[in-house]
Enzyme design. Structure first.
Site, PDB file in Angstrom:
ATOM      1  CB  CYS A   2     -24.704 -32.580   2.327  1.00 51.85           C
ATOM      2  SG  CYS A   2     -23.825 -33.840   3.191  1.00 51.85           S
ATOM      3  NE  ARG A  50     -23.982 -37.440   7.405  1.00 53.19           N
ATOM      4  CZ  ARG A  50     -23.374 -38.082   8.353  1.00 53.19           C
ATOM      5  NH1 ARG A  50     -24.439 -38.601   9.167  1.00 53.19           N
ATOM      6  NH2 ARG A  50     -22.124 -38.637   8.465  1.00 53.19           N
ATOM      7  N   GLY A  78     -19.522 -31.145   1.478  1.00 48.80           N
ATOM      8  CA  GLY A  78     -18.273 -31.225   1.111  1.00 48.80           C
ATOM      9  C   GLY A  78     -17.514 -32.283   1.830  1.00 48.80           C
ATOM     10  N   GLY A 377     -10.288 -37.997 -13.293  1.00 47.45           N
ATOM     11  CA  GLY A 377      -9.158 -37.143 -13.875  1.00 47.45           C
ATOM     12  C   GLY A 377      -9.556 -35.700 -14.193  1.00 47.45           C
TER      13      GLY A 377
END
Length: 608
Positions: A2, A50, A78, A377
């Site tokens: 968000c 959001r 998060g 990664g």
């Protein structure tokens, strides 16, 4: 994922300031395209955008807890990967939940532990919590700094947000840069000092920190720091712990209520995560989708260099076939790279690394068409000490950041007047000495190991934050979330104390990781030497940005002109400068084109 925004003022009535708050959140619509929310009281205005990933039917923000005289309001960006475990723990302590969202877990964790809530979190996050009863604001950021958070203090106000543009959307905040900010731009390049946001008066909440604000004071506190101690595990135990941590991390980070995919370069890091995730998918009867990036004519144009040993695509195909993924190769042309050069700068609100960032943005833009979340990664080289610099005396013995060694071609095009004003070498040295002073040294460690520990600290706290910023802004500009399992703080803590010779066991970089991934990858993939993120070698791109720079330099209104040797930069733009390579010329042009656009578009005021 968000975007968050907030304005606290202990003297002013903010209850009718909807228009200002809406303008702040509108600036980051890209971070949260699915919905918006606002909460205002007399001294607080919190906003939210959001992007739905978990619990689509819940988690609307700002989220409010109200009980008696208590009123706690949260705006949060998060994900907590351990939110299910935390939810159970909090329920056992008597907390009652109305939803299955991790947002509500964050809110109740604050109710239970106050500012110590962050020590219970495992995830990527940035949040603002307003405690109405005590009139206090808390800003918190995740351990490694995956999610961004900026703030400024103006008079009796604190203004904060996910990106700098949120703050600049407020009329009290001005796009002003002083000498220190210019030294960051021209001396540090895109890898800037943690906590500094270049714009005067704007600060960044550092990774692993929280800040508390009341009407009378501000307190910042590191809740997580690297701690040095002897590594006592033997090789087999070390390998086993790394593998177990990675498996647990990937399993937690596969949680999503929206389509999730994996980035795949064919290198060790992304291949290992893809293999672990692919196995999890197979056990659930699903097939993992993977994505890679390639360039038009890259097979013919490829040239081996210090960072890139070979092309990714042949290795990508091998891993995809071995793991059984459905793979998508995104091919990008030089024209698209040139056309979109400035978008990452606008996403970051600061000049970045040009083509290497633009291609990432274009990759995410294509991935967003099929998914909302990806595994990456990113950060394995930083936490496993995988770069060649870790064993080369030229870099270990340098009294500066390793990435600045022999890199003067940006400063070289500045006028003598600006070089004298900014004193870039002295500024770099100051910032390096500050970083050295932070390093938690190990008692009785020999000189070589001490230098490797110091370099590791530089990469984890400086270089990695730059890489994470690049990833966050490029992905969130398209409303796309990227997760980074190698940034799990438990893994980083464990790796921090593993000696370099053990990390590079079997006489190869990240040898310990290669051993840990043995059950998941064929030997030829595990033993592939590191090859960096791909970069186009198409001369068409260099010519295109060269012409763009010529246009800039020929315009008397271009703000860049006051800083640079126009004749020298014109020679570089026209391909007539023999002192730098094509690759260096590309970096110079990429970066300074962004600097010019940044100064112009953000209407920067220079105040020395």
């Amino acid at each position: 994922m968000c975007g968050i925004a907030g304005w606290i003022d202990w003297e002013k009535d903010l209850s009718e300031q909807h228009a200002v708050l809406r303008k702040m959140t509108a600036s980051i619509t890209h971070r949260g395209p699915d919905s918006e929310g606002f909460w205002l009281s007399r001294h607080a205005a919190l906003g939210h955008r959001r992007l739905i990933v978990i619990a689509p039917e819940a988690g609307e923000q700002p989220m409010v807890y109200e009980h008696g005289n208590d009123k706690i309001v949260l705006t949060y960006n998060g994900e907590l990967y351990n939110y299910r475990e935390l939810r159970k723990e909090l329920q056992e302590k008597g907390h009652v939940f109305q939803s299955l969202s991790d947002t509500e877990v964050v809110l109740h964790a604050y109710l239970e532990w106050q500012e110590d809530c962050v020590t219970h979190f495992n995830g990527i996050f940035a949040f603002g919590i307003w405690d109405e009863k005590v009139q206090r604001l808390m800003l918190g950021r995740d351990h490694l700094g995956v999610k961004p958070l900026f703030y400024t203090q103006v008079g009796h106000s604190v203004i904060f947000g996910s990106e700098i543009k949120v703050l600049l959307s407020h009329s009290a905040v001005h796009a002003e840069v002083d000498r220190e900010g210019l030294a960051e731009i021209f001396g540090m390049g895109p890898i800037r000092t943690p906590g500094q946001a270049v714009f005067k008066g704007i600060k960044e909440v550092r990774a692993g920190h929280y800040a508390l604000f009341t009407s009378s004071k501000k307190v910042t506190h590191p809740y997580w720091q690297l701690k040095s101690q002897p590594h006592t595990d033997d090789v087999d135990t070390t390998v086993s712990k790394i593998r177990t941590l990675l498996e647990d991390t990937v399993r937690h980070q596969l949680i999503a209520d929206k389509p999730l995919v994996s980035m795949l370069s064919g290198g060790l890091d992304s291949s290992g995560l893809t293999a672990i995730a692919g196995q999890e998918y197979k056990e659930k009867g699903k097939r993992l989708h993977t994505y890679s990036i390639d360039f038009v004519n890259y097979e013919a144009d490829f040239k081996e260099d210090f960072l890139r040993r070979d092309r990714d695509e042949p290795w990508v195909r091998k891993v995809s076939e071995y793991v059984g993924t459905e793979h998508h190769s995104i091919v990008i042309g030089a024209d698209k790279l040139a056309e979109n050069l400035l978008i990452p700068m606008r996403a970051r609100d600061l000049p970045g690394i040009g083509e290497l960032e633009t291609s990432l943005y274009l990759l995410f833009k294509e991935m967003k068409k099929q998914a909302t979340v990806a595994l990456s990664g990113e950060s394995a080289d930083e936490v496993f000490s995988g770069y060649p610099w870790f064993h080369q005396p030229e870099f270990l013995d340098a009294e500066t950041f390793p990435w600045l060694v022999n890199i003067d071609f940006i400063a070289d095009v500045l006028t003598d007047e600006w070089k004298e004003r900014l004193q870039l070498k002295a500024y770099q040295k100051q910032r390096y000495q500050e970083a050295l002073a932070e390093v938690p040294l190990l008692e009785n460690e020999d000189d070589r190991h001490r230098k490797q520990r110091q370099m590791s600290y530089m990469f984890i706290t400086r270089f990695l934050t730059f890489m994470l910023d690049r990833k966050d802004r490029a992905s969130m500009m398209t409303g796309f979330e990227v997760r980074v399992p190698f940034c799990d703080y438990r893994l980083v803590e464990y790796l921090w104390n593993i000696p370099h010779e053990l990390k590079s066991i079997d006489d190869i970089e990240k040898g310990i990781l290669r051993r840990a991934l043995k059950p998941y990858l064929p030997d030829e993939v595990r033993n592939r030497r590191k090859s960096g993120y791909p970069s186009t070698n198409d001369q068409t791109y260099l010519k295109a940005i060269g012409q763009m720079m010529v246009t800039v330099l020929e315009d008397p209104q271009s703000p860049l002109r006051r800083f640079v040797k126009i004749d020298r930069l014109m020679q570089i733009a026209q391909g007539e400068d023999q002192e730098i390579t094509d690759e260096q010329a590309r970096h110079v042009l990429d970066y300074l084109l962004q600097v010019n656009a940044w100064l112009k578009e953000y209407e920067i005021t220079i105040n020395l």
